[in-house]
Enzyme design. Structure first.
Site, PDB file in Angstrom:
ATOM      1  N   ARG A 182       0.808  -1.235   0.000  1.00  0.00           N
ATOM      2  CA  ARG A 182       0.000   0.000   0.000  1.00  0.00           C
ATOM      3  C   ARG A 182       0.841   1.284   0.000  1.00  0.00           C
ATOM      4  O   ARG A 182       0.481   2.294   0.612  1.00  0.00           O
ATOM      5  CB  ARG A 182      -0.966   0.035   1.194  1.00  0.00           C
ATOM      6  CG  ARG A 182      -2.024  -1.020   1.152  1.00  0.00           C
ATOM      7  CD  ARG A 182      -2.997  -0.886  -0.030  1.00  0.00           C
ATOM      8  NE  ARG A 182      -3.879  -2.023  -0.046  1.00  0.00           N
ATOM      9  CZ  ARG A 182      -3.608  -3.158  -0.724  1.00  0.00           C
ATOM     10  NH1 ARG A 182      -2.518  -3.263  -1.462  1.00  0.00           N
ATOM     11  NH2 ARG A 182      -4.436  -4.160  -0.702  1.00  0.00           N
ATOM     12  N   SER A 231     -10.401   0.896   3.470  1.00  0.00           N
ATOM     13  CA  SER A 231      -9.781   0.412   4.713  1.00  0.00           C
ATOM     14  C   SER A 231      -9.021   1.544   5.376  1.00  0.00           C
ATOM     15  O   SER A 231      -8.213   2.216   4.732  1.00  0.00           O
ATOM     16  CB  SER A 231      -8.797  -0.723   4.404  1.00  0.00           C
ATOM     17  OG  SER A 231      -9.506  -1.816   3.896  1.00  0.00           O
ATOM     18  N   GLU A 301      -3.847   3.359   6.678  1.00  0.00           N
ATOM     19  CA  GLU A 301      -3.733   3.202   5.222  1.00  0.00           C
ATOM     20  C   GLU A 301      -4.239   4.482   4.558  1.00  0.00           C
ATOM     21  O   GLU A 301      -3.683   4.966   3.582  1.00  0.00           O
ATOM     22  CB  GLU A 301      -4.568   2.002   4.754  1.00  0.00           C
ATOM     23  CG  GLU A 301      -4.573   1.853   3.238  1.00  0.00           C
ATOM     24  CD  GLU A 301      -5.168   0.531   2.777  1.00  0.00           C
ATOM     25  OE1 GLU A 301      -5.025  -0.493   3.471  1.00  0.00           O
ATOM     26  OE2 GLU A 301      -5.786   0.533   1.688  1.00  0.00           O
TER      27      GLU A 301
HETATM   28  C1  LIG Z   1     -15.296   1.510  -0.917  1.00  0.00           C
HETATM   29  C2  LIG Z   1     -13.793   1.528  -1.085  1.00  0.00           C
HETATM   30  C3  LIG Z   1     -13.128   0.346  -1.341  1.00  0.00           C
HETATM   31  C4  LIG Z   1     -11.729   0.339  -1.503  1.00  0.00           C
HETATM   32  N1  LIG Z   1     -11.103  -0.844  -1.735  1.00  0.00           N
HETATM   33  C5  LIG Z   1      -9.763  -0.852  -1.887  1.00  0.00           C
HETATM   34  C6  LIG Z   1      -9.082  -2.083  -2.155  1.00  0.00           C
HETATM   35  O1  LIG Z   1      -9.676  -3.161  -2.265  1.00  0.00           O
HETATM   36  N2  LIG Z   1      -7.728  -2.033  -2.309  1.00  0.00           N
HETATM   37  C7  LIG Z   1      -7.025  -0.876  -2.203  1.00  0.00           C
HETATM   38  O2  LIG Z   1      -5.802  -0.897  -2.369  1.00  0.00           O
HETATM   39  N3  LIG Z   1      -7.647   0.300  -1.966  1.00  0.00           N
HETATM   40  C8  LIG Z   1      -8.990   0.345  -1.800  1.00  0.00           C
HETATM   41  N4  LIG Z   1      -9.620   1.538  -1.543  1.00  0.00           N
HETATM   42  C9  LIG Z   1      -8.809   2.764  -1.359  1.00  0.00           C
HETATM   43  C10 LIG Z   1      -8.612   3.592  -2.645  1.00  0.00           C
HETATM   44  O3  LIG Z   1      -9.696   3.426  -3.535  1.00  0.00           O
HETATM   45  C11 LIG Z   1      -7.291   3.253  -3.339  1.00  0.00           C
HETATM   46  O4  LIG Z   1      -6.191   3.502  -2.487  1.00  0.00           O
HETATM   47  C12 LIG Z   1      -7.113   4.091  -4.615  1.00  0.00           C
HETATM   48  O5  LIG Z   1      -6.056   3.572  -5.354  1.00  0.00           O
HETATM   49  C13 LIG Z   1      -6.856   5.581  -4.343  1.00  0.00           C
HETATM   50  O6  LIG Z   1      -6.936   6.264  -5.587  1.00  0.00           O
HETATM   51  P1  LIG Z   1      -7.445   7.774  -5.650  1.00  0.00           P
HETATM   52  O7  LIG Z   1      -7.331   8.238  -7.056  1.00  0.00           O
HETATM   53  O8  LIG Z   1      -8.793   7.901  -5.041  1.00  0.00           O
HETATM   54  O9  LIG Z   1      -6.356   8.487  -4.762  1.00  0.00           O
HETATM   55  P2  LIG Z   1      -6.558   9.686  -3.720  1.00  0.00           P
HETATM   56  O10 LIG Z   1      -7.376   9.204  -2.586  1.00  0.00           O
HETATM   57  O11 LIG Z   1      -7.025  10.894  -4.418  1.00  0.00           O
HETATM   58  O12 LIG Z   1      -5.056   9.891  -3.238  1.00  0.00           O
HETATM   59  C14 LIG Z   1      -4.400   8.901  -2.471  1.00  0.00           C
HETATM   60  C15 LIG Z   1      -2.910   9.226  -2.433  1.00  0.00           C
HETATM   61  O13 LIG Z   1      -2.382   9.081  -3.752  1.00  0.00           O
HETATM   62  C16 LIG Z   1      -1.729  10.274  -4.154  1.00  0.00           C
HETATM   63  N5  LIG Z   1      -1.911  10.460  -5.592  1.00  0.00           N
HETATM   64  C17 LIG Z   1      -3.065  10.378  -6.289  1.00  0.00           C
HETATM   65  N6  LIG Z   1      -2.822  10.589  -7.603  1.00  0.00           N
HETATM   66  C18 LIG Z   1      -1.487  10.833  -7.715  1.00  0.00           C
HETATM   67  C19 LIG Z   1      -0.631  11.147  -8.816  1.00  0.00           C
HETATM   68  N7  LIG Z   1      -1.071  11.247 -10.045  1.00  0.00           N
HETATM   69  N8  LIG Z   1       0.687  11.360  -8.537  1.00  0.00           N
HETATM   70  C20 LIG Z   1       1.162  11.261  -7.276  1.00  0.00           C
HETATM   71  N9  LIG Z   1       0.394  10.956  -6.217  1.00  0.00           N
HETATM   72  C21 LIG Z   1      -0.910  10.748  -6.432  1.00  0.00           C
HETATM   73  C22 LIG Z   1      -2.391  11.377  -3.338  1.00  0.00           C
HETATM   74  O14 LIG Z   1      -1.543  12.505  -3.238  1.00  0.00           O
HETATM   75  C23 LIG Z   1      -2.618  10.671  -2.019  1.00  0.00           C
HETATM   76  O15 LIG Z   1      -1.444  10.675  -1.246  1.00  0.00           O
HETATM   77  C24 LIG Z   1     -11.010   1.557  -1.391  1.00  0.00           C
HETATM   78  C25 LIG Z   1     -11.697   2.767  -1.148  1.00  0.00           C
HETATM   79  C26 LIG Z   1     -13.078   2.747  -0.994  1.00  0.00           C
HETATM   80  C27 LIG Z   1     -13.791   4.054  -0.744  1.00  0.00           C
END
Ligand SMILES: Cc1cc2nc3c(=O)[nH]c(=O)nc-3n(C[C@H](O)[C@H](O)[C@H](O)COP(=O)(O)OP(=O)(O)OC[C@H]3O[C@@H](n4cnc5c(N)ncnc54)[C@H](O)[C@@H]3O)c2cc1C
Length: 312
Positions: A182, A231, A301
């Protein structure tokens, strides 16, 4: 005041129509929590991102990169600085070639995982099934090394194109990328622009079947109909955060508008009107109880923006 107006002119000069001042961040997060950012900026291309980074450096302003906000808890006080909300340039996916039985695709960081999973099914590409139901962007998935059901995005990643904080474009191959559970090691201020992924060919029907199977498992285990940030804690080595939290009997406990989900103990849901302070309270409570009961210190996380947990 004068500085603020000068900055506004500068930013609007770089991103016409893409600059929002004092913008509430809650609508940009899946848990719908968070105060205002000084600046929310939606750059449309790399040149705009480069100029924004230059301005932030020259004016000594902190910046944050926002994907789809599905792994974030933003402070009720909001954020001082600039938040870059990456859009997806067209085309979001470029087919780069086929080698050793694998297709190489380059995908833009702002592209939603849900659309990529659908693209995989429609084009008979196998390897994306485990991403079904993760509501993030590709950039967020790389930054978090997102994964589920024993797979992580690092496994299908060939390289990333990263913009350094000095505005240099760097291509890093898989071996140079510091993926861990992660997380991905990024230098401060680095922005992931796009990346290459490797997928194999498959039968549309079996890819769809596998995707639906994983999606149903997720729906049965997680409160997907509620507002959350996924999570909250990482799984400690050899165990599950959800199991340890469940053991404390805290499932269902509420604080303000936030509740430790009664469906999945490692989820905190916003039942309406929750504040970051409520979620932090519950996170602190969980950490203290799990530490007391199992001797394990859970690590968050979810990324905390502008707020932090108590030291224990
Ligand atoms: C219902 C639900 C279920 C989920 N299930 C899972 C799962 O099964 N497995 C899992 O791993 N995660 C899960 N997640 C968490 C989340 O969806 C993942 O971590 C996802 O990859 C985050 O992507 P995001 O675009 O929303 O990032 P954000 O939440 O917008 O950002 C997260 C981090 O990534 C950084 N970031 C985003 N884009 C960039 C970029 N282009 N360059 C540099 N840094 C960047 C941000 O600065 C921040 O630090 C879940 C979330 C929810 C709400």
């Amino acid at each position: 005041m004068y500085r603020q107006q000068k900055l506004k002119r500068l930013l609007e000069g770089i991103c016409p129509r893409g600059v929002k001042e004092r913008e509430p961040l809650s609508p940009y997060t899946t848990i719908r929590i968070g105060g205002r950012a000084d600046w929310l900026i939606e750059p449309k291309n790399i040149s705009e991102i480069k100029q924004l980074l230059e301005t932030a450096r020259a004016e000594n302003i902190p910046w944050f990169v926002l994907g789809r906000g599905s792994n974030l808890l933003v402070s009720d006080r909001g954020l001082r600085g600039m938040v870059f909300h990456l859009s997806t340039p067209r085309p979001p996916i470029t087919i780069k070639g086929f080698k050793n039985g694998q297709h190489l695709l380059e995908v833009e960081a702002g592209f939603p995982l849900s659309k990529l999973v659908r693209f995989g099914i429609e084009n008979r590409l196998r390897g994306l099934e485990f991403l079904a139901g993760i509501p993030g962007s590709m950039g967020g998935a790389w930054a978090m090394n997102a994964g589920s059901y024993g797979k992580e995005i690092k496994e299908i990643t060939a390289y990333l194109i990263i913009l350094s904080s000095e505005g240099r474009m760097i291509r890093k191959g898989k071996k140079e990328l510091g993926f861990a559970y992660r997380s991905l090691k990024l230098e401060p201020g680095e922005v992931i622009l796009s990346g290459g992924i490797k997928l194999s060919s498959g039968e549309a029907e079996s890819i769809q079947k596998e995707t639906l199977k994983l999606w149903s498992q997720r729906r049965a285990a997680q409160p997907l109909n509620r507002l959350s940030c996924g999570s909250v804690f990482k799984n400690p080595p050899g165990d599950f955060a959800g199991r340890l939290i469940e053991k404390t009997g805290l499932k269902g406990v509420q604080r303000g508008g936030a509740q430790i989900s009664s469906r999945h103990a490692n989820f905190i849901v916003n039942q309406g009107g929750a504040r970051a302070a409520d979620v932090l309270y519950l996170m602190n409570l969980i950490r203290a109880r799990v530490r007391e009961q199992s001797g394990v210190l859970l690590e968050p996380e979810v990324r905390l923006w502008g707020c932090s947990l108590k030291e224990i």
